[in-house]
Design an enzyme around this catalytic site. Sequence first.
Site, mmCIF file in Angstrom:
data_model
loop_
_atom_site.group_PDB
_atom_site.id
_atom_site.type_symbol
_atom_site.label_atom_id
_atom_site.label_comp_id
_atom_site.label_asym_id
_atom_site.label_seq_id
_atom_site.Cartn_x
_atom_site.Cartn_y
_atom_site.Cartn_z
ATOM 1 N N ASN A 188 -6.029 -2.853 1.749
ATOM 2 C CA ASN A 188 -5.979 -4.301 1.854
ATOM 3 C C ASN A 188 -7.404 -4.826 1.864
ATOM 4 O O ASN A 188 -8.298 -4.200 2.445
ATOM 5 C CB ASN A 188 -5.294 -4.736 3.143
ATOM 6 N N ARG A 208 0.824 -1.216 0.000
ATOM 7 C CA ARG A 208 0.000 0.000 0.000
ATOM 8 C C ARG A 208 0.854 1.260 0.000
ATOM 9 O O ARG A 208 0.581 2.197 -0.745
ATOM 10 C CB ARG A 208 -0.966 -0.001 1.181
#
Length: 94
Positions: free
Chosen positions: A40, A22
């Site tokens: 996620n 990320r």
Amino acid sequence: MSDDYETALVRITGRVQGVSFRVWTRNEALRLGLAGWVRNESDGSVAALIAGPDAAISTMMEHFWHGPPGASVSSVEKQPTTLAEMPTGFRITG
């Protein structure tokens, strides 16, 4: 919006959680001038909404296949999407 502007919802699978995917995605997106978000998912994948110029989207799609060190990407699925308005900045949402 101009003709060279695109938005896409992308799902990346493989070993993509626990490897800073990320943070890497946010950094790459900002470097390419893209807006959107990354998060996620509960199934172990990473989802990202990316918006910006076609060329930057294409470059980001290529970069997703490599990811950060430690990642092992098995698939990158892109779904074109339409947004009512352009997101600002790029954030990690989950």
